[in-house]
Scaffold this active site. Structure first.
Site, short mmCIF file in Angstrom:
data_model
loop_
_atom_site.label_atom_id
_atom_site.label_comp_id
_atom_site.label_asym_id
_atom_site.label_seq_id
_atom_site.Cartn_x
_atom_site.Cartn_y
_atom_site.Cartn_z
N ALA A 13 30.73 23.34 -75.11
CA ALA A 13 32.08 23.81 -74.79
C ALA A 13 32.01 25.08 -73.96
CB ALA A 13 32.87 24.08 -76.07
N GLU A 60 30.37 23.47 -69.92
CA GLU A 60 30.85 22.25 -69.26
C GLU A 60 32.32 22.36 -68.88
OE1 GLU A 60 29.37 19.50 -68.27
OE2 GLU A 60 27.37 20.04 -68.94
N SER A 81 34.10 25.34 -68.51
CA SER A 81 34.33 26.43 -67.55
C SER A 81 33.92 26.01 -66.14
CB SER A 81 33.54 27.67 -67.97
OG SER A 81 33.89 28.04 -69.27
N CYS A 134 41.08 27.25 -78.58
CA CYS A 134 39.75 27.51 -78.03
C CYS A 134 39.22 28.89 -78.37
CB CYS A 134 39.79 27.33 -76.52
SG CYS A 134 38.20 27.69 -75.76
N GLU A 168 35.57 35.00 -67.00
CA GLU A 168 34.71 34.44 -65.95
C GLU A 168 35.55 34.04 -64.73
OE1 GLU A 168 31.43 32.39 -69.02
OE2 GLU A 168 32.94 31.13 -68.05
C1 HEM Z 1 38.12 24.47 -78.67
C2 HEM Z 1 39.20 23.96 -73.99
C3 HEM Z 1 35.83 27.23 -72.80
C4 HEM Z 1 34.30 27.17 -77.36
C5 HEM Z 1 38.73 24.10 -77.51
C6 HEM Z 1 39.87 23.23 -77.42
C7 HEM Z 1 40.15 23.07 -76.12
C8 HEM Z 1 39.22 23.85 -75.36
C9 HEM Z 1 41.25 22.19 -75.53
C10 HEM Z 1 40.64 22.64 -78.61
C11 HEM Z 1 40.21 21.26 -78.93
C12 HEM Z 1 41.10 20.65 -79.99
O1 HEM Z 1 42.03 21.27 -80.52
O2 HEM Z 1 40.86 19.49 -80.29
C13 HEM Z 1 38.39 24.82 -73.29
C14 HEM Z 1 38.51 25.05 -71.87
C15 HEM Z 1 37.55 25.98 -71.54
C16 HEM Z 1 36.85 26.32 -72.74
C17 HEM Z 1 39.51 24.38 -70.96
C18 HEM Z 1 37.21 26.60 -70.22
C19 HEM Z 1 37.93 26.56 -69.21
C20 HEM Z 1 35.13 27.53 -73.93
C21 HEM Z 1 34.05 28.49 -74.02
C22 HEM Z 1 33.62 28.44 -75.32
C23 HEM Z 1 34.43 27.48 -76.04
C24 HEM Z 1 33.56 29.36 -72.88
C25 HEM Z 1 32.54 29.21 -76.02
C26 HEM Z 1 31.59 29.81 -75.63
C27 HEM Z 1 35.20 26.43 -78.08
C28 HEM Z 1 35.06 26.20 -79.51
C29 HEM Z 1 36.17 25.43 -79.90
C30 HEM Z 1 36.95 25.19 -78.69
C31 HEM Z 1 33.97 26.72 -80.40
C32 HEM Z 1 36.50 24.93 -81.29
C33 HEM Z 1 37.44 25.88 -81.95
C34 HEM Z 1 37.84 25.44 -83.34
O3 HEM Z 1 37.71 24.26 -83.69
O4 HEM Z 1 38.25 26.31 -84.11
N1 HEM Z 1 38.35 24.48 -76.23
N2 HEM Z 1 37.38 25.59 -73.78
N3 HEM Z 1 35.34 26.95 -75.17
N4 HEM Z 1 36.33 25.81 -77.62
FE1 HEM Z 1 36.92 25.80 -75.71
#
Ligand code: HEM
Length: 412
Positions: A246, A249, A251, A361, A370
């Site tokens: 996450a 990929e 970002s 997220c 970034e």
């Molecule tokens: C959860 C999008 C970048 C770590 C999510 C979710 C979305 C998302 C839509 C929620 C999924 C759901 O509710 O089913 C994105 C987008 C990003 C991004 C569009 C960049 C443009 C990142 C980065 C990290 C990250 C940089 C960490 C280094 C996580 C984690 C979750 C998450 C750990 C799970 C949170 C939870 O379940 O409490 N992300 N993400 N993401 N994202 Fe991102």
């Protein structure tokens, strides 16, 4: 004349839109299919008895209602496969979700992330200098991959010589986040191999940090594991997996989609050049306009009424984030890329690109920082941006994006 043929024809058009919204040859533009789906209603029958959630209001209602669970997703998406993705808190509910998210939460707060700003700016400056010297590049290779990959690897403590290997493993896993029914036998095999390789690679790194602690996130997780029975080894690997996959990929696609939108809408690029401080709000418009993550799923844990529809326990929905973000009921001129849409004082709904609610997220502050750094640098230093070829897209549905972005870049 009976109305039946009309109904059948209409149904077929909607069913076709369901299929086309995930079709590999239409990954460059799922938005026309989304328009048809939204017009058909807030809920449209999806594959395997699921319901597609097409509009903003219902998507928001579902994501913020904890009676909808995310814990069933691996079963829903990967029921037939012989490999399990190591459990990550993305697919857990409290209390496990709270415990594991809490362990890494501090590393991703806006405050901690602001400490990485200088490193991000230095990296972007250096990469941009190389791009400007070369002029014609694949922007994904030259900028969109290296920035988030380097930052997440440095935070975790992955040695530099292994960054390329980490990238290759997570590419295999990212395609594997798509529903199994969309994957070929080779892609399923590639995911299995990538998960095994990831587990072995990070298992070794965890052992090294146990013997030789360093100021990095892997060491912090190892110490949490040792401090009590706060997380198992499998949970530790699962947490690393979600942070790595996450963490870049998605970002990568945000950066690629943003540059593409600026090329396609030169007037918006000129606005950014005239005022590079628009970068902060521009990040949210890129997120809304061309979402890096196109869908998520939820399963009802109770009888739940959303709008005019009542779901029963076990009902599964596929929330189309990319469609909700283009819902004209929520956004005026929803198909227009407008860098100033999120300027303070302007009335608009929030986009759903980072999800909402419990699973919002974790990496949003990092991804935003970034992208803001990159947009600011482009606005300040680049004078001309143009496409050298129409970009091809990867087949990925959940984490959607291009496979190449050949551009010509001029500037100083
Ligand atoms: C959860 C999008 C970048 C770590 C999510 C979710 C979305 C998302 C839509 C929620 C999924 C759901 O509710 O089913 C994105 C987008 C990003 C991004 C569009 C960049 C443009 C990142 C980065 C990290 C990250 C940089 C960490 C280094 C996580 C984690 C979750 C998450 C750990 C799970 C949170 C939870 O379940 O409490 N992300 N993400 N993401 N994202 Fe991102």
């Amino acid at each position: 004349m009976s109305s039946e043929p009309v109904a059948v024809a209409a149904m077929t058009r909607v069913q076709q839109a369901v299929v086309e919204s995930v079709a590999p040859h239409l990954r460059h533009n799922p938005y026309d299919s989304y328009r048809i789906l939204r017009a058909a209603g807030p809920f449209v029958p999806g594959p395997h008895g699921t319901h597609l959630v097409t509009r903003h209001a219902e998507a928001q209602a579902i994501l913020t209602d904890s009676r909808w669970s995310h814990a069933e997703e691996p079963q829903l998406l990967h029921g037939d496969s012989d490999v399990e993705l190591p459990g990550s808190f993305l697919w857990m509910e409290p209390p496990d979700h709270t415990r594991l998210r809490g362990l890494v939460g501090k590393a991703f707060t806006a405050r901690t992330v602001s400490g990485l700003r200088e490193r991000a700016a230095q990296l972007v400056d250096q990469l941009l200098a190389e791009i400007l010297a070369e002029r014609e590049v694949d922007l994904l290779e030259a900028l969109a991959y290296p920035v988030p990959l380097t930052l997440i690897c440095e935070m975790l403590g992955v040695p530099e010589e292994a960054h390329a290997q980490v990238r290759a493993m997570s590419a295999g896993i990212a395609r594997g986040l798509d529903p199994d029914v969309l994957l070929s036998a080779e892609e399923l095999a590639a995911r299995t191999a990538a998960v095994h390789e990831f587990t072995a690679f990070f298992g070794d790194l965890v052992e090294q940090r146990r013997r030789d602690p360093r100021p990095d996130l892997i060491t912090a997780l190892v110490q949490a594991e040792e401090a009590g029975v706060r997380l198992t080894h499998t949970e530790l690997i699962g947490t690393l997996l979600i942070l790595v996959v996450a963490g870049h990929e998605t970002s990568v696609n945000l950066i690629g989609n943003g540059v593409l939108a600026l090329i396609r809408e030169p007037a918006e690029f000129q606005r950014l050049r005239a005022d590079p401080d628009l970068a902060g709000v521009a990040v949210d418009e890129v997120l809304r306009y061309d979402a890096p993550v196109h869908l998520t799923t939820r399963t009802a844990r109770a009888e739940i009424t959303v709008g005019e529809r009542t779901f029963v326990p076990g009902d599964a929905v596929i929330v189309l984030l990319g469609s909700a973000n283009r819902d004209p009921e929520a956004f005026s001129g929803a198909d227009r890329f407008d860098l100033s849409r999120y300027l303070p004082g302007r009335e608009t709904e929030r986009h759903l690109s980072f999800g909402l609610g419990l699973h919002y997220c974790l990496g949003a502050p990092l991804a935003r920082m970034e992208m803001r750094t990159i947009l600011h640098a482009l606005g300040t230093r680049v004078t001309e941006l143009s496409l050298l070829a129409e970009p091809p897209y990867r087949p990925n549905v959940v984490v959607r994006g291009m496979s190449e972005l050949r551009v010509r870049v001029e500037g100083r």
